[in-house]
Motif scaffolding. Sequence first.
Motif, PDB file in Angstrom:
ATOM      1  N   LEU A   1      37.951  46.200  -6.958  1.00 17.25           N
ATOM      2  CA  LEU A   1      36.552  45.772  -6.908  1.00 17.25           C
ATOM      3  C   LEU A   1      35.890  46.215  -5.611  1.00 17.25           C
ATOM      4  O   LEU A   1      36.564  46.530  -4.630  1.00 17.25           O
ATOM      5  CB  LEU A   1      36.469  44.244  -7.027  1.00 17.25           C
ATOM      6  CG  LEU A   1      37.086  43.605  -8.265  1.00 17.25           C
ATOM      7  CD1 LEU A   1      37.102  42.086  -8.127  1.00 17.25           C
ATOM      8  CD2 LEU A   1      36.335  44.014  -9.525  1.00 17.25           C
TER       9      LEU A   1
ATOM     10  N   VAL B   1      30.856  43.256  -7.090  1.00 16.11           N
ATOM     11  CA  VAL B   1      30.878  41.800  -7.001  1.00 16.11           C
ATOM     12  C   VAL B   1      30.165  41.346  -5.733  1.00 16.11           C
ATOM     13  O   VAL B   1      30.502  41.782  -4.634  1.00 16.11           O
ATOM     14  CB  VAL B   1      32.333  41.266  -6.978  1.00 16.11           C
ATOM     15  CG1 VAL B   1      32.346  39.745  -6.806  1.00 16.11           C
ATOM     16  CG2 VAL B   1      33.070  41.660  -8.250  1.00 16.11           C
TER      17      VAL B   1
ATOM     18  N   VAL C   1      30.130  35.852  -7.634  1.00 15.75           N
ATOM     19  CA  VAL C   1      31.219  34.883  -7.528  1.00 15.75           C
ATOM     20  C   VAL C   1      30.858  33.859  -6.469  1.00 15.75           C
ATOM     21  O   VAL C   1      30.527  34.218  -5.329  1.00 15.75           O
ATOM     22  CB  VAL C   1      32.548  35.572  -7.181  1.00 15.75           C
ATOM     23  CG1 VAL C   1      33.647  34.539  -6.955  1.00 15.75           C
ATOM     24  CG2 VAL C   1      32.943  36.535  -8.296  1.00 15.75           C
TER      25      VAL C   1
ATOM     26  N   ILE D   1      33.407  44.412  -3.079  1.00 16.17           N
ATOM     27  CA  ILE D   1      32.858  43.088  -2.815  1.00 16.17           C
ATOM     28  C   ILE D   1      31.856  43.143  -1.671  1.00 16.17           C
ATOM     29  O   ILE D   1      32.130  43.706  -0.602  1.00 16.17           O
ATOM     30  CB  ILE D   1      33.980  42.083  -2.498  1.00 16.17           C
ATOM     31  CG1 ILE D   1      34.835  41.860  -3.751  1.00 16.17           C
ATOM     32  CG2 ILE D   1      33.402  40.754  -2.011  1.00 16.17           C
ATOM     33  CD1 ILE D   1      35.983  40.897  -3.556  1.00 16.17           C
TER      34      ILE D   1
ATOM     35  N   LEU E   1      38.711  36.829 -10.021  1.00 22.35           N
ATOM     36  CA  LEU E   1      38.448  38.223  -9.654  1.00 22.35           C
ATOM     37  C   LEU E   1      39.165  39.179 -10.598  1.00 22.35           C
ATOM     38  O   LEU E   1      38.617  40.218 -10.985  1.00 22.35           O
ATOM     39  CB  LEU E   1      38.864  38.469  -8.208  1.00 22.35           C
ATOM     40  CG  LEU E   1      38.035  37.729  -7.151  1.00 22.35           C
ATOM     41  CD1 LEU E   1      38.617  37.946  -5.757  1.00 22.35           C
ATOM     42  CD2 LEU E   1      36.577  38.174  -7.185  1.00 22.35           C
TER      43      LEU E   1
ATOM     44  N   MET F   1      29.738  38.059  -3.450  1.00 22.49           N
ATOM     45  CA  MET F   1      30.462  36.801  -3.278  1.00 22.49           C
ATOM     46  C   MET F   1      29.712  35.890  -2.320  1.00 22.49           C
ATOM     47  O   MET F   1      29.512  36.232  -1.153  1.00 22.49           O
ATOM     48  CB  MET F   1      31.887  37.056  -2.765  1.00 22.49           C
ATOM     49  CG  MET F   1      32.729  35.785  -2.697  1.00 22.49           C
ATOM     50  SD  MET F   1      34.479  36.099  -2.333  1.00 22.49           S
ATOM     51  CE  MET F   1      34.991  36.940  -3.830  1.00 22.49           C
TER      52      MET F   1
ATOM     53  N   LYS G   1      26.924  43.483 -13.025  1.00 20.62           N
ATOM     54  CA  LYS G   1      27.536  43.035 -11.783  1.00 20.62           C
ATOM     55  C   LYS G   1      28.113  41.629 -11.963  1.00 20.62           C
ATOM     56  O   LYS G   1      27.932  41.008 -13.008  1.00 20.62           O
ATOM     57  CB  LYS G   1      26.499  43.026 -10.652  1.00 20.62           C
ATOM     58  CG  LYS G   1      26.014  44.406 -10.227  1.00 20.62           C
ATOM     59  CD  LYS G   1      24.944  44.318  -9.147  1.00 20.62           C
ATOM     60  CE  LYS G   1      24.495  45.699  -8.723  1.00 20.62           C
ATOM     61  NZ  LYS G   1      23.370  45.642  -7.754  1.00 20.62           N
ATOM     62  N   ALA G   2      28.776  41.163 -10.931  1.00 19.89           N
ATOM     63  CA  ALA G   2      29.278  39.790 -10.928  1.00 19.89           C
ATOM     64  C   ALA G   2      28.812  39.094  -9.661  1.00 19.89           C
ATOM     65  O   ALA G   2      28.703  39.718  -8.601  1.00 19.89           O
ATOM     66  CB  ALA G   2      30.796  39.766 -11.009  1.00 19.89           C
TER      67      ALA G   2
ATOM     68  N   ILE H   1      37.243  39.314 -13.865  1.00 21.43           N
ATOM     69  CA  ILE H   1      36.044  40.148 -13.715  1.00 21.43           C
ATOM     70  C   ILE H   1      36.413  41.621 -13.790  1.00 21.43           C
ATOM     71  O   ILE H   1      35.768  42.415 -14.491  1.00 21.43           O
ATOM     72  CB  ILE H   1      35.338  39.800 -12.389  1.00 21.43           C
ATOM     73  CG1 ILE H   1      34.675  38.425 -12.503  1.00 21.43           C
ATOM     74  CG2 ILE H   1      34.326  40.870 -12.006  1.00 21.43           C
ATOM     75  CD1 ILE H   1      34.244  37.841 -11.178  1.00 21.43           C
TER      76      ILE H   1
END
Length: 355
Positions: A72, A49, A5, A74, A38, A51, A2-3, A41
């Motif tokens: 994505l 993601v 941000v 988010i 973004l 955030m 995962k990310a 990623i």
Amino acid sequence: MKALVLAGGRGTRLRPLTNTSAKQLFPVANKPVLFYGLEAIRDAGITDVGMIVGDTAAEIRRVVGDGAQFGLRITYIPQEAPLGLAHCVLIARDYLGDDDFVMYLGDNFLIGGIHDMVQAFGEGDYSAQILLTPVDDPRSYGVAQLNRSGQIVGLAEKPDEPASDLAIVGVYLFTRAVHDAVRAITPSPRGELEITDALQWLIDTGHHVHSHVITGYWKDTGRVQDMLECNRMVLESIETRLAGTVDGRTEITGRVVLEAGAVLEDCVIRGPVVIGADSKITGSYLGPFTSIGAGCTLEDAEIEYSIVMNSSAIRGVARIEASLIGKGVEVMPARRAPNTHQLVIGDHSTVRLRG
């Protein structure tokens, strides 16, 4: 993977512009700096993601949406106050679960993307990986000290006396081990949970924290000069595209992007330059490394190495350089003004200058 941000910072070094706008949405070559992260990623193969958002959450949600425009998904995670990067990991625990993740600071700009480093992290046996780059003044950054074999022996956040010139780039990779680290540390004298303290905890408890010194271009876009430099770097790589209208009296040299609906009349344009949709430029000079946002008006003006955001107007003003001009701004002649101007102007302002 995962990310996570981080888009909740207040951008105090960019005031007064950040009094009305999120710093992560400031444009680089007419695209919000957050979008570059973004896209990096997404290009690394990550789709989920989280955030972190703060005071500017509504603006960021409106511009970024659910992430579909980037491919994505988010999930927004509110942070009540800017209590440190490690605090962001702490409040994202439920979202992140036990997955590996990349933490990306939303106001950072990194040319070359993160695909290779994400792939290397997945193949390596690390609890964390950080990126380092030499900087002229490391006192404004997290700083790493390495031994002769390249291993990290010390980390410090914004030290008064840095042990090296190696700044920590705002892209980190973690396994679930970091969740133990952020719970174990205490707030720094700044009142924040520092990610450098969490990394140091991992090292002290026997975890492998890998470092990689990057050779590509990186900027923390926290200052006006950093924004202008990032804008210059992106404009270096543009290709000419004239989707707007150019009259026969206009002279264009170099690479220029003119978006649909934009008009050039009796102008001299020295690229690289980007001009946003529906802007009208008449009787003006635009010099290299200039970005003009959408819906702007320039009449009898001279400007170079600058960023002008959407819906702003500059009329009858000579030689604006190295300037960052917000949205809905008016710049026009006035008496007793100097002939050369350097401007940092907040949104919806009116400035009167001599032509």
